[in-house]
Write a protein that holds these residues in place. Structure first.
Motif, PDB file in Angstrom:
ATOM      1  N   VAL A   1       1.399   6.494  -7.291  1.00 10.76           N
ATOM      2  CA  VAL A   1       0.275   7.332  -7.722  1.00 10.76           C
ATOM      3  C   VAL A   1       0.616   8.804  -7.534  1.00 10.76           C
ATOM      4  O   VAL A   1       0.336   9.648  -8.403  1.00 10.76           O
ATOM      5  N   ARG A   2       1.250   9.133  -6.418  1.00 11.58           N
ATOM      6  CA  ARG A   2       1.623  10.519  -6.163  1.00 11.58           C
ATOM      7  C   ARG A   2       2.650  11.023  -7.178  1.00 11.58           C
ATOM      8  O   ARG A   2       2.541  12.137  -7.675  1.00 11.58           O
ATOM      9  N   ARG A   3       3.647  10.183  -7.518  1.00 12.33           N
ATOM     10  CA  ARG A   3       4.649  10.575  -8.502  1.00 12.33           C
ATOM     11  C   ARG A   3       4.001  10.833  -9.863  1.00 12.33           C
ATOM     12  O   ARG A   3       4.337  11.802 -10.554  1.00 12.33           O
ATOM     13  N   ARG A   4       3.091   9.970 -10.254  1.00  7.51           N
ATOM     14  CA  ARG A   4       2.415  10.159 -11.547  1.00  7.51           C
ATOM     15  C   ARG A   4       1.651  11.478 -11.573  1.00  7.51           C
ATOM     16  O   ARG A   4       1.686  12.215 -12.562  1.00  7.51           O
ATOM     17  N   GLU A   5       0.983  11.796 -10.483  1.00 11.87           N
ATOM     18  CA  GLU A   5       0.198  13.034 -10.424  1.00 11.87           C
ATOM     19  C   GLU A   5       1.128  14.246 -10.410  1.00 11.87           C
ATOM     20  O   GLU A   5       0.862  15.260 -11.079  1.00 11.87           O
ATOM     21  N   GLU A   6       2.217  14.156  -9.663  1.00 12.38           N
ATOM     22  CA  GLU A   6       3.165  15.269  -9.604  1.00 12.38           C
ATOM     23  C   GLU A   6       3.814  15.511 -10.966  1.00 12.38           C
ATOM     24  O   GLU A   6       4.004  16.661 -11.376  1.00 12.38           O
ATOM     25  N   ALA A   7       4.136  14.427 -11.666  1.00 12.95           N
ATOM     26  CA  ALA A   7       4.749  14.581 -12.983  1.00 12.95           C
ATOM     27  C   ALA A   7       3.773  15.198 -13.979  1.00 12.95           C
ATOM     28  O   ALA A   7       4.159  16.012 -14.835  1.00 12.95           O
ATOM     29  N   ARG A   8       2.492  14.836 -13.869  1.00 12.10           N
ATOM     30  CA  ARG A   8       1.501  15.391 -14.786  1.00 12.10           C
ATOM     31  C   ARG A   8       1.300  16.892 -14.563  1.00 12.10           C
ATOM     32  O   ARG A   8       1.053  17.643 -15.505  1.00 12.10           O
TER      33      ARG A   8
ATOM     34  N   GLU B   1       0.827  -1.215   0.000  1.00 12.97           N
ATOM     35  CA  GLU B   1       0.000   0.000   0.000  1.00 12.97           C
ATOM     36  C   GLU B   1       0.860   1.264   0.000  1.00 12.97           C
ATOM     37  O   GLU B   1       0.546   2.240  -0.694  1.00 12.97           O
ATOM     38  N   ASP B   2       1.969   1.245   0.768  1.00 12.23           N
ATOM     39  CA  ASP B   2       2.899   2.383   0.757  1.00 12.23           C
ATOM     40  C   ASP B   2       3.433   2.626  -0.647  1.00 12.23           C
ATOM     41  O   ASP B   2       3.498   3.764  -1.125  1.00 12.23           O
ATOM     42  N   LEU B   3       3.834   1.556  -1.298  1.00 12.40           N
ATOM     43  CA  LEU B   3       4.404   1.666  -2.636  1.00 12.40           C
ATOM     44  C   LEU B   3       3.401   2.248  -3.619  1.00 12.40           C
ATOM     45  O   LEU B   3       3.718   3.189  -4.367  1.00 12.40           O
ATOM     46  N   LEU B   4       2.198   1.705  -3.639  1.00  9.06           N
ATOM     47  CA  LEU B   4       1.187   2.176  -4.578  1.00  9.06           C
ATOM     48  C   LEU B   4       0.866   3.644  -4.341  1.00  9.06           C
ATOM     49  O   LEU B   4       0.728   4.429  -5.288  1.00  9.06           O
ATOM     50  N   ARG B   5       0.779   4.034  -3.086  1.00  8.21           N
ATOM     51  CA  ARG B   5       0.500   5.438  -2.759  1.00  8.21           C
ATOM     52  C   ARG B   5       1.583   6.359  -3.326  1.00  8.21           C
ATOM     53  O   ARG B   5       1.294   7.410  -3.894  1.00  8.21           O
ATOM     54  N   GLU B   6       2.838   5.939  -3.181  1.00 10.74           N
ATOM     55  CA  GLU B   6       3.954   6.754  -3.666  1.00 10.74           C
ATOM     56  C   GLU B   6       3.970   6.826  -5.203  1.00 10.74           C
ATOM     57  O   GLU B   6       4.259   7.877  -5.779  1.00 10.74           O
TER      58      GLU B   6
END
Length: 387
Positions: free
Chosen positions: A378-385, A371-376
Motif C-alpha cells: 500500500v505504501r509503495r502504491r501511494e509513493e508511486a502515485r 500484514e507487514d506485506l500489505l502495509r508495504e
C-alpha cells in the motif's frame, strides 16, 4: 519463497512443499481445489480427467485458517493408484512390471532423452515423472500464491487466444474480472464467440483424423505495484522469470511479453508506451504494448504474457520411432487420449505466473507477516502515485 514437488503420474500421490510464505495469510483449501478443478476442464481433454477429481490434503503449515510461517505441505491423491500399486510401488511385482515396461520411445516426449540421461532401460521411470500430471502440483502452488496476491489487491486471469489456425485479435480494455468470467463460461476458455466455434470445430476435426492441436494462451495480471523485479542483474528481471516459468510448462515452446514478437515488425514509435501524468493516477502509460515491463521491472501497467503450446505428441495417427532393445522401427504407442489441452494449459499458465509475481512481491517488500506485506505494498502504491 520456493516450492518442491514430488510424485509420479501413476504413483500414490503428488506432494508439494512451499517454503517462505508469510505468517497470518488467510488460506482457503476451497480456492486451491477450485484451481485444480479448472485445470481438469476444457474441450479436447481425455478419459484421465474423468478418473481424477483432484483436491488437496493439508499436511502442515496451516492453523486456524491461516499460514503459520512454517513450510506448507500439501498432497494430491492419484485415484488411479490402486490399479498401479503392483507396477509403480516401491517393491513392484516383477512379472507385472515387466509387462508394463516401456521400451518404445514416443516422439515429442522425454522418453528417450531421459532414458539415456538416467540410464533407464524401462522408460516408464521417465514418462511417469515427465507427465503433465505433475502440473496439478504446480497449479496448487500457484493457487496458494494467488491467495497472497488477492490479499494485496492483485488480480489475474487467463484465456485462450488461438487453437490451431483459429484465433482472436489482440483485445484491449478487458479487466481481469471480465476475462475470468467470460473465459470460465467457454469450453475452450476463449473470449470471442466466433473464434470459439471455430476452435471447437478444429478440435473435433483433428480428433477424427487421429491428430492433435496446440495453441496460444494469454495471462493478464492487474494492479501490480511499480518496481517488482530489477534492472541490476539479468536473473532479477521479472519478465525473464515469467517467460522461463511459462516455457517450463509441459509442451510450451515459447513466450512473449506484451506485443512480443510483433515488435520486431514495427517502428519504435509504434512499440513504446508514452509516459503520462495525472493528479489521480500519477505517472502512467498511454498504452501497454510492452506488457507492463520496462527494464525487467513492473511499471504499474497490467502484466500481459502469452505462451505457445505445441500439439500433444501422442497421436492416434502415430509417428515413427525405434525400439530401445531391438533397434527396429515401429509406430509409436498411445499412453493418453487428449487431442487438445490448450484450455487446461491456460489455467496452468495463470498459476505459474501467479507464483512468479508473488515470489517477486515477497522479495521486494518486508513480509514476515501478511500484514507487514500489505502495509508495504500500500505504501509503495501511494509513493508511486505521488512521485
Amino acid at each position: 519463497m520456493r516450492y518442491l514437488t514430488a510424485g509420479e503420474s501413476h504413483g500414490p500421490q503428488l506432494t508439494l512443499i512451499i517454503e517462505g510464505l508469510p505468517s497470518r495469510m488467510p488460506f482457503s483449501k476451497e480456492k486451491v481445489d477450485h484451481e485444480l478443478a479448472r485445470r481438469q476442464k476444457g474441450y479436447g481433454r481425455g478419459r484421465r480427467m474423468q478418473i481424477e477429481s483432484d483436491e488437496i490434503r493439508i499436511l502442515s503449515g496451516i492453523r486456524f485458517g491461516k499460514t503459520t510461517g512454517a513450510p506448507v505441505a500439501l498432497s494430491i491423491e492419484n485415484k488411479d493408484w490402486k490399479k498401479w500399486t503392483e507396477i509403480m510401488g516401491i517393491h513392484p511385482d516383477e512379472e507385472k512390471a515387466a509387462k508394463r515396461r516401456v521400451s518404445r520411445p514416443r516422439p515429442g516426449h522425454a522418453d528417450l532423452n531421459g532414458a539415456i540421461k538416467y540410464n533407464h532401460r524401462d522408460m516408464r521411470d521417465v514418462l511417469e515423472r515427465s507427465s503433465a500430471r505433475e502440473t496439478a502440483a504446480r497449479v496448487a502452488a500457484g493457487a496458494v500464491a494467488r491467495q497472497l496476491l488477492e490479499y494485496c489487491g492483485i488480480r489475474l486471469a487467463g484465456h485462450v487466444v488461438r487453437i490451431g489456425s483459429a484465433g482472436t485479435r489482440r483485445l484491449a480494455g478487458w479487466t481481469a474480472a471480465a476475462i475470468a468470467e467470460k473465459s470460465e463460461a467457454s469450453p475452450v476458455r476463449c473470449l470471442d464467440p466466433e473464434a470459439e466455434k471455430e476452435m471447437i470445430r478444429q478440435i473435433d476435426e483433428a480428433k477424427q483424423e487421429g491428430d492433435s492441436l496446440g495453441g496460444v494462451v494469454e495471462v493478464v495480471v492487474e494492479n501490480v505495484p511499480v518496481g517488482l523485479g530489477s534492472h541490476v542483474h539479468w536473473d532479477r528481471k521479472l519478465d525473464a522469470r515469467i517467460v522461463q516459468a511459462i516455457v517450463s510448462i509441459n509442451a510450451f515452446k515459447g513466450a512473449e511479453i506484451g506485443i512480443g514478437f510483433e515488435a520486431g515488425e514495427l517502428k519504435g514509435s509504434q512499440v513504446h508506451d508514452e509516459i503520462l501524468w495525472s493528479e489521480e493516477k500519477g505517472f502512467h502509460r498511454g498504452s501497454n504494448r510492452l506488457g507492463g515491463f520496462e527494464g525487467g521491472m513492473t511499471n504499474g501497467e497490467p502484466i500481459v504474457v502469452r505462451g505457445v503450446m505445441k500439439p500433444i505428441p501422442t497421436l492416434y495417427k502415430p509417428l515413427r520411432s525405434v525400439d530401445l532393445d531391438s533397434k527396429e522401427p515401429f509406430e509409436a504407442s498411445i499412453e493418453r487420449s487428449d487431442n487438445c489441452a490448450v484450455p487446461a494449459a491456460s489455467v496452468v499458465a495463470e498459476n505459474v505466473v501467479a507464483w512468479e509475481v508473488a515470489r517477486a512481491l515477497l522479495e521486494t517488500f518486508s513480509s514476515d507477516t501478511a500484514e507487514d506485506l500489505l502495509r508495504e505494498v500500500v505504501r509503495r502504491r501511494e509513493e508511486a502515485r505521488k512521485f
